[in-house]
Design a protein around this motif. Sequence first.
Motif, PDB file in Angstrom:
ATOM      1  N   ALA A   1       1.063  -0.576   0.474  1.00 29.87           N
ATOM      2  CA  ALA A   1      -0.240   0.238  -0.241  1.00 29.87           C
ATOM      3  C   ALA A   1       0.744   1.158  -0.037  1.00 29.87           C
ATOM      4  CB  ALA A   1      -1.131   0.231   1.058  1.00 29.87           C
ATOM      5  N   ALA A   2       2.021   1.270   0.833  1.00 31.42           N
ATOM      6  CA  ALA A   2       2.692   2.424   0.347  1.00 31.42           C
ATOM      7  C   ALA A   2       3.582   2.792  -0.419  1.00 31.42           C
ATOM      8  CB  ALA A   2       4.308   1.989   2.103  1.00 31.42           C
ATOM      9  N   LEU A   3       3.969   1.442  -1.087  1.00 29.29           N
ATOM     10  CA  LEU A   3       4.734   1.924  -2.715  1.00 29.29           C
ATOM     11  C   LEU A   3       3.489   2.357  -3.802  1.00 29.29           C
ATOM     12  CD1 LEU A   3       6.982  -0.515  -4.681  1.00 29.29           C
ATOM     13  CD2 LEU A   3       4.325  -0.195  -5.762  1.00 29.29           C
ATOM     14  N   LEU A   4       2.186   1.879  -3.483  1.00 31.61           N
ATOM     15  CA  LEU A   4       1.174   2.621  -4.526  1.00 31.61           C
ATOM     16  C   LEU A   4       0.892   3.771  -4.114  1.00 31.61           C
ATOM     17  CD1 LEU A   4      -1.132  -1.003  -4.295  1.00 31.61           C
ATOM     18  CD2 LEU A   4       0.233   0.060  -6.472  1.00 31.61           C
ATOM     19  N   GLN A   5       0.794   4.396  -2.926  1.00 29.08           N
ATOM     20  CA  GLN A   5       0.279   5.412  -2.555  1.00 29.08           C
ATOM     21  C   GLN A   5       1.533   6.196  -2.852  1.00 29.08           C
ATOM     22  OE1 GLN A   5      -0.115   5.740   2.117  1.00 29.08           O
ATOM     23  NE2 GLN A   5      -0.500   8.740   1.474  1.00 29.08           N
ATOM     24  N   ASP A   6       2.682   5.922  -3.061  1.00 35.30           N
ATOM     25  CA  ASP A   6       4.171   6.909  -3.560  1.00 35.30           C
ATOM     26  C   ASP A   6       3.872   6.987  -4.963  1.00 35.30           C
ATOM     27  OD1 ASP A   6       5.195   7.212  -0.802  1.00 35.30           O
ATOM     28  OD2 ASP A   6       6.629   5.630  -0.994  1.00 35.30           O
ATOM     29  N   PHE A   7       3.479   5.996  -5.595  1.00 35.90           N
ATOM     30  CA  PHE A   7       2.852   6.271  -7.084  1.00 35.90           C
ATOM     31  C   PHE A   7       2.160   6.686  -7.343  1.00 35.90           C
ATOM     32  CE2 PHE A   7       0.606   5.002 -11.237  1.00 35.90           C
ATOM     33  CZ  PHE A   7       2.095   4.839 -11.254  1.00 35.90           C
ATOM     34  N   THR A   8       0.904   6.957  -6.922  1.00 38.72           N
ATOM     35  CA  THR A   8      -0.207   7.484  -7.020  1.00 38.72           C
ATOM     36  C   THR A   8      -0.092   9.058  -7.207  1.00 38.72           C
ATOM     37  OG1 THR A   8      -1.767   5.831  -6.264  1.00 38.72           O
ATOM     38  CG2 THR A   8      -3.176   8.163  -6.509  1.00 38.72           C
ATOM     39  N   GLU A   9       0.585   9.652  -5.484  1.00 37.69           N
ATOM     40  CA  GLU A   9       1.115  10.649  -5.105  1.00 37.69           C
ATOM     41  C   GLU A   9       2.032  11.930  -6.048  1.00 37.69           C
ATOM     42  OE1 GLU A   9       3.101  10.252  -1.382  1.00 37.69           O
ATOM     43  OE2 GLU A   9       0.302  11.180   0.386  1.00 37.69           O
ATOM     44  N   ASN A  10       2.795  10.663  -6.850  1.00 40.84           N
ATOM     45  CA  ASN A  10       4.133  10.989  -7.691  1.00 40.84           C
ATOM     46  C   ASN A  10       3.219  11.528  -8.692  1.00 40.84           C
ATOM     47  OD1 ASN A  10       6.332  11.204  -5.956  1.00 40.84           O
ATOM     48  ND2 ASN A  10       6.937   9.205  -7.095  1.00 40.84           N
ATOM     49  N   ILE A  11       2.690  10.248  -9.355  1.00 44.73           N
ATOM     50  CA  ILE A  11       2.007  10.701 -10.839  1.00 44.73           C
ATOM     51  C   ILE A  11       0.563  12.082 -10.708  1.00 44.73           C
ATOM     52  CG2 ILE A  11       1.742   8.753 -11.588  1.00 44.73           C
ATOM     53  CD1 ILE A  11      -0.739   8.716 -10.977  1.00 44.73           C
ATOM     54  N   ASP A  12      -0.526  11.549  -9.277  1.00 46.04           N
ATOM     55  CA  ASP A  12      -0.836  13.408  -9.119  1.00 46.04           C
ATOM     56  C   ASP A  12       0.494  14.799  -9.056  1.00 46.04           C
ATOM     57  OD1 ASP A  12      -2.968  11.715  -9.534  1.00 46.04           O
ATOM     58  OD2 ASP A  12      -3.462  11.383  -6.752  1.00 46.04           O
ATOM     59  N   LYS A  13       1.174  15.093  -9.322  1.00 42.40           N
ATOM     60  CA  LYS A  13       1.591  16.093  -8.898  1.00 42.40           C
ATOM     61  C   LYS A  13       1.984  16.848  -9.653  1.00 42.40           C
ATOM     62  CE  LYS A  13       4.857  14.779  -5.093  1.00 42.40           C
ATOM     63  NZ  LYS A  13       6.002  14.662  -4.440  1.00 42.40           N
ATOM     64  N   PRO A  14       1.933  18.206  -9.611  1.00 40.28           N
ATOM     65  CA  PRO A  14       1.680  19.062 -11.239  1.00 40.28           C
ATOM     66  C   PRO A  14       2.836  19.572 -11.501  1.00 40.28           C
ATOM     67  CG  PRO A  14       1.664  20.578  -9.317  1.00 40.28           C
ATOM     68  CD  PRO A  14       1.366  19.021  -8.792  1.00 40.28           C
TER      69      PRO A  14
END
Length: 279
Positions: free
Chosen positions: A265-278
Motif C-alpha cells: 500500500a505504501a508503494l502504491l501511495q507513493d506512485f499515486t502521489e507522484n503521478i498526481d503532482k503538477p
Amino acid sequence: MRSMRCRRGGNLRLILSAASTSEVASYLPNELKAKQVALLSVSDDGVGMSEAVAQRVFEPFYTTKSQGTGMGLAMVFGFVAQSGGHVRVDSREGVGTTFFIYLPVTGEVDFARASPREIEGSNDQSSYVESRGAVGAAAAAGGRHQTTLPDKKPQVLIVDDHDDVRFLTNNFLEAEGYSTTDVASPAEALGVLADQNQPIGLVITDLKMPDQQDGLDFIERCQREYTEVGLAVISGDLRELSRAGGNLPQNVAVLSKPFTRPKLAALLQDFTENIDKPL
C-alpha cells in the motif's frame, strides 16, 4: 496441518456450526456482524506456535520451514476473504492450534444436522492469537484475469509466473481499491500494454521467471516503449535487479519479499502521489 507432522499420531478435529453471538461480537469485522455466519474450526494437538509466529502466519512468503514457500496460509486467507469471510488462529505451544474460518451463509442451512467430523480425537483448549485484515476479491489461478473497480486509481498489471503470488498480490491491490490485470509472462504483459482499450498505469513484475523472458529485459523494454507507465519490481533477491555494478534501473520502485499489504500500500501511495503532482 504443519504441527501434526511433528508428532506421531495426533488428533485432528473439524467442526461446522453457526457462529455464536459472542463469536460474532468479539472477532468479526462490522461487515459480517449483520449476517448469518457459518463457522468451520480445524484443530490439532500438535506442537503449536508461539505468539510471534501466530501473528504472521497469514503473511505471504512468511515460513518457519527450510523448504517452505510461505504461501499456504496466505492462500487460505485470500480464499476466505474472496468469499466475504474472515479467518483467525488460536495457538499455544505444546498444546495445539485451531483455525477458525467464518463464512457468510447464502442459503438455508440446518446447523443442527452438521455434526463434528473427527479424526483420531480432539484438540485441547488453545489460547487466542488473531491475525486479521480484509482483502478483496481475487483472481482465479492461471491465465489472464482482470477486475475493474469504480475508482480513479490507475489500472495495475501484475506479471508473475507463480499463480499464488498473483492471487495474493491481486487481493492486496483490490483491497486498496485498485483495478487489476494479471498475467503469467512478460510476453502476455506486452500484449496487455499494447491494448489501447486497456490503459495500464502501473506494472508490478517479478524478475526471475523460469522459461520466460528475463524480467529485467521486460522492464527495460517497458521503459523504452511505454514511458508513461510506472514500473515496480517484487523480488526475493535484489541482486537480480542489476547485471553489473549493483545499480537499479532508473525510476523503478522495489518491493522485497516477503512483503505485507501495508508495504504494498505504501508503494502504491507513493506512485499515486507522484503521478498526481503538477508538472
